[in-house]
Motif scaffolding. Structure first.
Motif, PDB file in Angstrom:
ATOM      1  N   GLU A 180       0.820  -1.218   0.000  1.00  0.00           N
ATOM      2  CA  GLU A 180       0.000   0.000   0.000  1.00  0.00           C
ATOM      3  C   GLU A 180       0.852   1.266   0.000  1.00  0.00           C
ATOM      4  O   GLU A 180       0.430   2.308  -0.528  1.00  0.00           O
ATOM      5  N   LEU A 181       2.069   1.188   0.591  1.00  0.00           N
ATOM      6  CA  LEU A 181       2.948   2.358   0.589  1.00  0.00           C
ATOM      7  C   LEU A 181       3.349   2.730  -0.837  1.00  0.00           C
ATOM      8  O   LEU A 181       3.331   3.907  -1.212  1.00  0.00           O
ATOM      9  N   GLU A 182       3.681   1.745  -1.617  1.00  0.00           N
ATOM     10  CA  GLU A 182       4.083   1.994  -2.997  1.00  0.00           C
ATOM     11  C   GLU A 182       2.893   2.444  -3.837  1.00  0.00           C
ATOM     12  O   GLU A 182       3.022   3.342  -4.683  1.00  0.00           O
ATOM     13  N   GLU A 183       1.741   1.839  -3.602  1.00  0.00           N
ATOM     14  CA  GLU A 183       0.555   2.211  -4.374  1.00  0.00           C
ATOM     15  C   GLU A 183       0.155   3.654  -4.115  1.00  0.00           C
ATOM     16  O   GLU A 183      -0.215   4.391  -5.043  1.00  0.00           O
ATOM     17  N   SER A 184       0.209   4.081  -2.871  1.00  0.00           N
ATOM     18  CA  SER A 184      -0.138   5.466  -2.557  1.00  0.00           C
ATOM     19  C   SER A 184       0.846   6.447  -3.180  1.00  0.00           C
ATOM     20  O   SER A 184       0.465   7.537  -3.631  1.00  0.00           O
ATOM     21  N   ALA A 185       2.129   6.042  -3.237  1.00  0.00           N
ATOM     22  CA  ALA A 185       3.126   6.909  -3.862  1.00  0.00           C
ATOM     23  C   ALA A 185       2.890   7.013  -5.370  1.00  0.00           C
ATOM     24  O   ALA A 185       3.059   8.085  -5.972  1.00  0.00           O
ATOM     25  N   ARG A 186       2.481   5.917  -5.997  1.00  0.00           N
ATOM     26  CA  ARG A 186       2.202   5.957  -7.435  1.00  0.00           C
ATOM     27  C   ARG A 186       0.995   6.839  -7.741  1.00  0.00           C
ATOM     28  O   ARG A 186       0.942   7.518  -8.774  1.00  0.00           O
ATOM     29  N   LEU A 187       0.008   6.816  -6.835  1.00  0.00           N
ATOM     30  CA  LEU A 187      -1.158   7.687  -7.029  1.00  0.00           C
ATOM     31  C   LEU A 187      -0.768   9.157  -6.982  1.00  0.00           C
ATOM     32  O   LEU A 187      -1.421  10.007  -7.595  1.00  0.00           O
ATOM     33  N   ASP A 188       0.307   9.453  -6.235  1.00  0.00           N
ATOM     34  CA  ASP A 188       0.803  10.831  -6.155  1.00  0.00           C
ATOM     35  C   ASP A 188       1.736  11.176  -7.301  1.00  0.00           C
ATOM     36  O   ASP A 188       2.296  12.288  -7.335  1.00  0.00           O
ATOM     37  N   GLY A 189       1.950  10.248  -8.228  1.00  0.00           N
ATOM     38  CA  GLY A 189       2.765  10.533  -9.399  1.00  0.00           C
ATOM     39  C   GLY A 189       4.228  10.167  -9.273  1.00  0.00           C
ATOM     40  O   GLY A 189       5.035  10.573 -10.121  1.00  0.00           O
ATOM     41  N   ALA A 190       4.603   9.383  -8.255  1.00  0.00           N
ATOM     42  CA  ALA A 190       6.008   9.015  -8.073  1.00  0.00           C
ATOM     43  C   ALA A 190       6.385   7.888  -9.030  1.00  0.00           C
ATOM     44  O   ALA A 190       5.585   6.994  -9.305  1.00  0.00           O
ATOM     45  N   ASN A 191       7.618   7.938  -9.546  1.00  0.00           N
ATOM     46  CA  ASN A 191       8.109   6.873 -10.399  1.00  0.00           C
ATOM     47  C   ASN A 191       8.892   5.855  -9.556  1.00  0.00           C
ATOM     48  O   ASN A 191       8.979   5.986  -8.324  1.00  0.00           O
ATOM     49  N   ASP A 192       9.470   4.838 -10.209  1.00  0.00           N
ATOM     50  CA  ASP A 192      10.145   3.778  -9.482  1.00  0.00           C
ATOM     51  C   ASP A 192      11.354   4.282  -8.706  1.00  0.00           C
ATOM     52  O   ASP A 192      11.612   3.840  -7.581  1.00  0.00           O
ATOM     53  N   VAL A 193      12.114   5.194  -9.300  1.00  0.00           N
ATOM     54  CA  VAL A 193      13.298   5.722  -8.608  1.00  0.00           C
ATOM     55  C   VAL A 193      12.888   6.501  -7.370  1.00  0.00           C
ATOM     56  O   VAL A 193      13.497   6.376  -6.299  1.00  0.00           O
ATOM     57  N   GLN A 194      11.860   7.315  -7.487  1.00  0.00           N
ATOM     58  CA  GLN A 194      11.387   8.084  -6.338  1.00  0.00           C
ATOM     59  C   GLN A 194      10.822   7.171  -5.255  1.00  0.00           C
ATOM     60  O   GLN A 194      11.027   7.423  -4.064  1.00  0.00           O
ATOM     61  N   ILE A 195      10.113   6.131  -5.655  1.00  0.00           N
ATOM     62  CA  ILE A 195       9.577   5.194  -4.670  1.00  0.00           C
ATOM     63  C   ILE A 195      10.708   4.485  -3.933  1.00  0.00           C
ATOM     64  O   ILE A 195      10.676   4.324  -2.708  1.00  0.00           O
ATOM     65  N   LEU A 196      11.708   4.063  -4.686  1.00  0.00           N
ATOM     66  CA  LEU A 196      12.846   3.385  -4.053  1.00  0.00           C
ATOM     67  C   LEU A 196      13.569   4.303  -3.082  1.00  0.00           C
ATOM     68  O   LEU A 196      13.925   3.885  -1.972  1.00  0.00           O
ATOM     69  N   TRP A 197      13.775   5.549  -3.471  1.00  0.00           N
ATOM     70  CA  TRP A 197      14.566   6.466  -2.660  1.00  0.00           C
ATOM     71  C   TRP A 197      13.785   6.993  -1.456  1.00  0.00           C
ATOM     72  O   TRP A 197      14.344   7.119  -0.360  1.00  0.00           O
ATOM     73  N   HIS A 198      12.510   7.304  -1.643  1.00  0.00           N
ATOM     74  CA  HIS A 198      11.743   7.968  -0.585  1.00  0.00           C
ATOM     75  C   HIS A 198      10.875   7.008   0.234  1.00  0.00           C
ATOM     76  O   HIS A 198      10.476   7.364   1.357  1.00  0.00           O
ATOM     77  N   ILE A 199      10.583   5.831  -0.299  1.00  0.00           N
ATOM     78  CA  ILE A 199       9.685   4.913   0.411  1.00  0.00           C
ATOM     79  C   ILE A 199      10.423   3.643   0.863  1.00  0.00           C
ATOM     80  O   ILE A 199      10.428   3.308   2.050  1.00  0.00           O
ATOM     81  N   ILE A 200      11.055   2.950  -0.063  1.00  0.00           N
ATOM     82  CA  ILE A 200      11.629   1.629   0.231  1.00  0.00           C
ATOM     83  C   ILE A 200      12.864   1.743   1.113  1.00  0.00           C
ATOM     84  O   ILE A 200      12.965   1.060   2.150  1.00  0.00           O
ATOM     85  N   LEU A 201      13.803   2.593   0.731  1.00  0.00           N
ATOM     86  CA  LEU A 201      15.069   2.671   1.471  1.00  0.00           C
ATOM     87  C   LEU A 201      14.892   3.168   2.913  1.00  0.00           C
ATOM     88  O   LEU A 201      15.527   2.628   3.825  1.00  0.00           O
ATOM     89  N   PRO A 202      14.080   4.184   3.179  1.00  0.00           N
ATOM     90  CA  PRO A 202      13.936   4.626   4.573  1.00  0.00           C
ATOM     91  C   PRO A 202      13.392   3.553   5.512  1.00  0.00           C
ATOM     92  O   PRO A 202      13.751   3.526   6.689  1.00  0.00           O
ATOM     93  N   VAL A 203      12.519   2.666   5.016  1.00  0.00           N
ATOM     94  CA  VAL A 203      11.967   1.628   5.885  1.00  0.00           C
ATOM     95  C   VAL A 203      12.804   0.347   5.828  1.00  0.00           C
ATOM     96  O   VAL A 203      12.448  -0.634   6.475  1.00  0.00           O
ATOM     97  N   SER A 204      13.885   0.362   5.066  1.00  0.00           N
ATOM     98  CA  SER A 204      14.741  -0.820   4.930  1.00  0.00           C
ATOM     99  C   SER A 204      16.074  -0.643   5.642  1.00  0.00           C
ATOM    100  O   SER A 204      17.043  -1.343   5.329  1.00  0.00           O
ATOM    101  N   LYS A 205      16.152   0.269   6.591  1.00  0.00           N
ATOM    102  CA  LYS A 205      17.420   0.532   7.264  1.00  0.00           C
ATOM    103  C   LYS A 205      18.003  -0.705   7.959  1.00  0.00           C
ATOM    104  O   LYS A 205      19.226  -0.908   7.919  1.00  0.00           O
ATOM    105  N   PRO A 206      17.196  -1.545   8.609  1.00  0.00           N
ATOM    106  CA  PRO A 206      17.808  -2.731   9.253  1.00  0.00           C
ATOM    107  C   PRO A 206      18.539  -3.640   8.279  1.00  0.00           C
ATOM    108  O   PRO A 206      19.675  -4.048   8.536  1.00  0.00           O
ATOM    109  N   ILE A 207      17.911  -3.962   7.152  1.00  0.00           N
ATOM    110  CA  ILE A 207      18.559  -4.874   6.211  1.00  0.00           C
ATOM    111  C   ILE A 207      19.693  -4.168   5.476  1.00  0.00           C
ATOM    112  O   ILE A 207      20.698  -4.805   5.119  1.00  0.00           O
TER     113      ILE A 207
END
Length: 307
Positions: A180-207
């Protein structure tokens, strides 16, 4: 409040400590013994590296520090060439190599966590295949030579830029993130690079911390590639220099002339030099590890289990 109201007794805060059972005593003793077994090698390595010639030569098992000497470290840093230059090479390959490995691995992992990616199964099987099969040393050397990487610092970075196991860890963790985090970002017009940088990486700090630590340790301890591909002395990393010091010392001690030289330079003895080399090689990584420890357990568990 009426007169008939009974005041309830206020519950006592906290809980009474239960009395220990036989299992608690046995478990405590076992954990203490296990801790001693794990700590003793580190303790022994440190005290022997600072021990003097007399204390080492007169004791079979050096348990308590009775002397202090820096001769083994002087031999490493003063009598073995430009050790500081090789240290800089190791720091460069570790920092740059880890950064490059993380960029490549994150890009591959993010792509592989998308099952609608064209060729998804092919790339997944291709990466897993490299974990099971190896072409061998000679084809590997010929490949590196064809890329003109022999006797360059980049041979310590590029051939090991990505490892299949770490990519799978990253992929599994990214799959565990709520879509749902990625889907909401796409609805706001974010592309894959923006999703990776602003959504995926911040919540992936442990790994990210876990895999980054893995890559850093691998790069820092790397000596096989340098032993196989590096010829110039000014391009050798710290691990290879330390290995050559120990190897040359062993070769010298195997001859009568070398033993005479070492007898004249009494502080140069085997056990202390070996332990000093271990300390020099391990301290930098041990200084970095505590800062990543809080992310380590969570990252490796989620990255391994989630599918």
């Amino acid at each position: 409040m009426t007169a008939n109201t009974k005041h309830k007794q206020t519950p006592r805060r906290g809980r009474r400590l239960k009395s220990w059972t036989w299992f608690d005593y046995v478990n405590t003793i076992f954990l203490i013994l296990l801790s001693i077994i794990m700590i003793f090698p580190l303790y022994y390595t440190l005290i022997v590296s600072f021990a003097s010639y007399e204390s080492i030569i007169n004791s079979k098992l050096y348990l308590w520090p009775t002397s202090f000497s820096l001769e083994a470290y002087k031999f490493i840093f003063q009598g073995s060439g430009d050790i500081l230059h090789s240290f800089g090479i190791s720091v460069f390959t570790t920092v740059v190599g880890t950064a490059l490995s993380m960029v490549v691995s994150i890009g591959l992992a993010y792509g592989l966590c998308k099952k609608n990616l064209p060729g998804y199964k092919f790339f997944t099987v291709f990466i897993v295949f490299t974990m099971l099969f190896d072409a061998g040393t000679i084809p590997y050397y010929l490949t590196v030579k064809s890329l003109h990487l022999v006797d360059t610092i980049w041979v310590l970075i590029i051939p090991t830029a990505a490892k299949a196991y770490y990519i799978i860890l990253l992929r599994n963790y990214m799959r565990s993130i709520a879509p749902e985090l990625e889907e909401s970002a796409r609805l706001d017009g974010a592309n894959d690079v923006q999703i990776l940088w602003h959504i995926i990486l911040p919540v992936s700090k442990p790994i990210l911390a876990t895999v980054g630590l893995f890559y850093a340790v691998d790069k820092w301890n790397e000596w096989w590639h340098s032993f196989m591909f590096i010829v110039s002395p000014d391009k050798k990393p710290l691990q290879l220099i330390l290995r050559e010091i120990l190897f040359n010392y062993s070769q010298m001690m195997s001859s009568s002339v070398g033993m005479a030289i070492m007898a004249a330079r009494r502080p140069m003895y085997g056990r202390s030099l070996q332990m000093a080399i271990v300390v020099v090689a391990c301290v930098p990584i041990m200084c970095v590890y505590p800062y990543l420890q809080k992310h380590f357990t969570k990252g490796i568990m989620v990255g391994s289990v989630k599918g």
